[in-house]
Design an enzyme around this catalytic site. Structure first.
Site, mmCIF file in Angstrom:
data_model
loop_
_atom_site.group_PDB
_atom_site.id
_atom_site.type_symbol
_atom_site.label_atom_id
_atom_site.label_comp_id
_atom_site.label_asym_id
_atom_site.label_seq_id
_atom_site.Cartn_x
_atom_site.Cartn_y
_atom_site.Cartn_z
ATOM 1 N N HIS A 59 0.829 -1.209 0.000
ATOM 2 C CA HIS A 59 0.000 0.000 0.000
ATOM 3 C C HIS A 59 0.865 1.262 0.000
ATOM 4 O O HIS A 59 1.218 1.788 1.046
ATOM 5 C CB HIS A 59 -0.899 -0.035 1.247
ATOM 6 C CG HIS A 59 -2.009 0.968 1.237
ATOM 7 N ND1 HIS A 59 -3.239 0.714 1.785
ATOM 8 C CD2 HIS A 59 -2.083 2.231 0.748
ATOM 9 C CE1 HIS A 59 -4.024 1.776 1.632
ATOM 10 N NE2 HIS A 59 -3.334 2.709 1.015
ATOM 11 N N HIS A 61 1.444 5.158 -2.020
ATOM 12 C CA HIS A 61 0.986 6.162 -2.990
ATOM 13 C C HIS A 61 2.217 6.829 -3.597
ATOM 14 O O HIS A 61 2.957 7.518 -2.892
ATOM 15 C CB HIS A 61 0.090 7.203 -2.312
ATOM 16 C CG HIS A 61 -1.172 6.617 -1.760
ATOM 17 N ND1 HIS A 61 -2.297 6.429 -2.538
ATOM 18 C CD2 HIS A 61 -1.484 6.149 -0.526
ATOM 19 C CE1 HIS A 61 -3.254 5.872 -1.798
ATOM 20 N NE2 HIS A 61 -2.783 5.695 -0.571
ATOM 21 N N LEU A 62 2.437 6.607 -4.897
ATOM 22 C CA LEU A 62 3.612 7.170 -5.568
ATOM 23 C C LEU A 62 3.283 8.470 -6.312
ATOM 24 O O LEU A 62 4.174 9.157 -6.786
ATOM 25 C CB LEU A 62 4.226 6.150 -6.535
ATOM 26 C CG LEU A 62 4.822 4.903 -5.871
ATOM 27 C CD1 LEU A 62 5.345 3.927 -6.929
ATOM 28 C CD2 LEU A 62 5.944 5.274 -4.906
ATOM 29 N N ARG A 63 1.987 8.791 -6.415
ATOM 30 C CA ARG A 63 1.493 10.093 -6.924
ATOM 31 C C ARG A 63 1.729 10.359 -8.409
ATOM 32 O O ARG A 63 1.301 11.389 -8.915
ATOM 33 C CB ARG A 63 2.089 11.261 -6.127
ATOM 34 C CG ARG A 63 1.793 11.220 -4.636
ATOM 35 C CD ARG A 63 0.309 11.299 -4.350
ATOM 36 N NE ARG A 63 0.043 11.510 -2.936
ATOM 37 C CZ ARG A 63 -0.978 10.963 -2.283
ATOM 38 N NH1 ARG A 63 -1.823 10.158 -2.926
ATOM 39 N NH2 ARG A 63 -1.179 11.201 -1.018
ATOM 40 N N HIS A 180 -10.744 -0.051 1.103
ATOM 41 C CA HIS A 180 -10.600 1.088 2.014
ATOM 42 C C HIS A 180 -11.959 1.206 2.709
ATOM 43 O O HIS A 180 -12.913 1.733 2.138
ATOM 44 C CB HIS A 180 -10.251 2.338 1.205
ATOM 45 C CG HIS A 180 -10.290 3.622 1.971
ATOM 46 N ND1 HIS A 180 -9.190 4.411 2.144
ATOM 47 C CD2 HIS A 180 -11.307 4.253 2.602
ATOM 48 C CE1 HIS A 180 -9.524 5.491 2.850
ATOM 49 N NE2 HIS A 180 -10.809 5.418 3.139
ATOM 50 N N HIS A 233 -5.491 -0.833 5.880
ATOM 51 C CA HIS A 233 -5.298 0.000 7.074
ATOM 52 C C HIS A 233 -6.407 -0.093 8.127
ATOM 53 O O HIS A 233 -7.044 0.905 8.467
ATOM 54 C CB HIS A 233 -5.064 1.468 6.704
ATOM 55 C CG HIS A 233 -5.949 2.029 5.612
ATOM 56 N ND1 HIS A 233 -7.314 1.902 5.622
ATOM 57 C CD2 HIS A 233 -5.642 2.714 4.480
ATOM 58 C CE1 HIS A 233 -7.801 2.505 4.549
ATOM 59 N NE2 HIS A 233 -6.816 2.989 3.845
ATOM 60 N N ASP A 306 0.857 2.754 3.699
ATOM 61 C CA ASP A 306 -0.041 3.842 3.262
ATOM 62 C C ASP A 306 0.749 5.148 3.116
ATOM 63 O O ASP A 306 0.245 6.234 3.431
ATOM 64 C CB ASP A 306 -1.238 4.013 4.209
ATOM 65 C CG ASP A 306 -2.355 4.851 3.582
ATOM 66 O OD1 ASP A 306 -2.274 5.181 2.380
ATOM 67 O OD2 ASP A 306 -3.314 5.180 4.318
ATOM 68 N N HIS A 310 2.388 14.568 0.527
ATOM 69 C CA HIS A 310 1.560 15.737 0.228
ATOM 70 C C HIS A 310 2.429 16.979 0.126
ATOM 71 O O HIS A 310 3.475 17.075 0.758
ATOM 72 C CB HIS A 310 0.504 15.954 1.314
ATOM 73 C CG HIS A 310 -0.646 15.000 1.219
ATOM 74 N ND1 HIS A 310 -1.543 15.011 0.177
ATOM 75 C CD2 HIS A 310 -1.029 13.977 2.032
ATOM 76 C CE1 HIS A 310 -2.448 14.049 0.352
ATOM 77 N NE2 HIS A 310 -2.148 13.398 1.461
HETATM 78 ZN ZN LIG Z 1 -6.919 4.194 2.183
#
Ligand SMILES: [Zn+2]
Length: 438
Positions: A59, A61-63, A180, A233, A306, A310
């Protein structure tokens, strides 16, 4: 390709032994390793270091594509390598959304070009994460990216009919739906965990039941359909109880907990610092104890980061305006050492299980989460568990700096990481390389 002779490493925290990495595999161990190493082999002093199979994150996030200002596949996977990972699953909530074979192949290719870790794109469950129409799950599964994990993460697949159809569909190619769990109607406008602290602060609360009701529904749907469900999560004591019940009933469900839910509580919202704003929210001390107990007894199968980078402007603001999410790739293992190893709740071989072996199995990833043994792929990380360091986001490999652990001292330093026998991290730092297209 350079051969590496790792001197006196401790596989899974056991007795020291030498390891010879050659041609992408562990070619020899023990006395054979030094004997078979050629004169050109690079010796790494691993005395006292714990050797683990390269960590696998289910899990991340590589954006990229879309928010390259906060992270790219290159910088995110560099952060992953720095954190001891050799494979990550890249979540689908990019711009455009990874809901077609084209987008998942793009992310997969960017991962190959970057070369820090193996990138396994997660495919969206619904078109555009809109929760209405099923995305091209089959096309993504048969694409070059060979997607096996599907998720609308960031959003919940709240429509039970769509969830049922997705669970049915992925059976054809042994896929899994990673949910999720967040009932949207119960969390409208929610800012933090619903409880005593939210009442005191006057912030809209996010009740535990919003997560638990979806998990309860989904384990029953998975049972009904006879499919695989993965719970992202998980964060409440009640969620642990539901998963424990489902497993006892024989339902094919797995669950993850994040490092931050293993250690941080909703008390941190009193700071009004959006670094502590995350989805699902930080819960109570009782919930923290319940997820630690769930990870210890195997109810919770894995730790997943996760990792959610940002931009500064989305975190350096008032709490209600702040974005949900925290970086985590470079602090995941330290938090697990602090909360689970140093407390005696997990052994090093348990750590390998929850951060490498089982996540690789859930994601159907080959060549990762394998034993540290002759003939196995040389996907390894070496950690010094005795070092304690203060987390400095400015010194991290991620492009963003929204770590909730900034200024916190945590144990453990990744000293080296190897992807198929090639060093991605040496002497405690990522190996210098140019970012493609940067
Ligand atoms: Zn999530």
């Amino acid at each position: 390709m350079t051969d590496y002779l790792l001197r006196a490493a401790r596989p899974l925290g056991g007795d020291p032994t030498d390891l010879l990495l050659r041609d992408g595999v562990i070619a020899a161990t023990g006395a054979d390793a030094a004997r078979e190493a050629g004169p050109d082999a690079v010796t790494v002093d691993a005395d006292g270091l714990v050797a683990l199979p390269g960590l696998v994150d289910l899990h991340t996030h590589l954006r990229e594509p879309g928010r390259e200002d906060t992270e790219t596949v290159f910088t995110g996977t560099r952060a992953a390598a720095a954190g001891g990972f050799t494979a990550v699953h890249a979540m689908a909530n990019t711009t455009p959304v990874a809901d077609t074979a084209g987008v998942v192949e793009q992310v997969w290719n960017l991962g190959r070009e970057a070369g820090w870790v193996d990138v396994h794109p997660v495919g969206a469950v619904s078109v555009g994460l809109q929760g209405e129409m099923l995305a091209e799950l089959g096309a993504m599964a048969t694409s070059a990216a060979r997607v096996r994990v599907f998720s609308d993460d960031g959003r919940c697949v709240s429509d039970p009919v769509l969830m049922r159809r997705a669970l049915e569909y992925v059976k054809a190619f042994d896929g899994v739906i990673a949910q999720h769990a967040q009932e949207p109607r119960l969390t409208e406008g929610a800012q933090m965990h619903e409880g005593a602290v939210s009442a005191e602060l006057g912030l809209a609360g996010w009740p535990a039941v919003a997560e638990e009701s979806i998990i309860a529904r989904d384990v029953l749907l998975a049972e009904h359909v006879g499919s695989r469900l993965h719970v992202c999560h998980l964060s409440t004591a009640g969620s642990v109880d539901i998963v424990r019940w489902a497993k006892a009933r024989g339902i094919d469900v797995t669950a993850e907990v994040t490092p931050h839910h293993l250690i941080l509580t909703d008390e941190l919202a009193r700071s009004y610092d959006p670094r502590f704003k995350v989805n699902p929210p930080l819960r109570t001390a009782e919930d923290v104890e319940a997820v630690r107990a769930g990870l210890e007894d195997g109810t919770i199968d894995i730790v997943a980061t996760d990792h959610a980078p940002h931009a500064v402007e989305d975190k350096d603001c008032e709490w209600p305006a702040g974005a949900f999410g925290m970086t985590g790739l470079e602090t995941a293992l330290p938090v697990v050492i602090e909360t689970m190893v140093e407390t005696g709740r997990l052994s090093w071989s348990d750590v390998a299980r929850v951060m490498s072996v089982t996540p690789a199995r859930i994601g159907r990833v080959q060549d990762h989460g394998r034993p540290v043994a002759v003939g196995e792929p040389a996907n390894l990380t070496l950690v010094d568990p005795t070092v304690r360091r203060v987390v400095d986001p400015a010194a991290q490999a991620t492009r963003s700096n929204n770590s909730p652990f900034a200024g916190t001292e945590l144990p453990g330093q990744i000293m080296a990481t190897f992807l198929r026998g090639r060093a991605t991290v040496l002497d405690g730092a990522p190996v210098a390389r140019e970012e493609v297209g940067a």
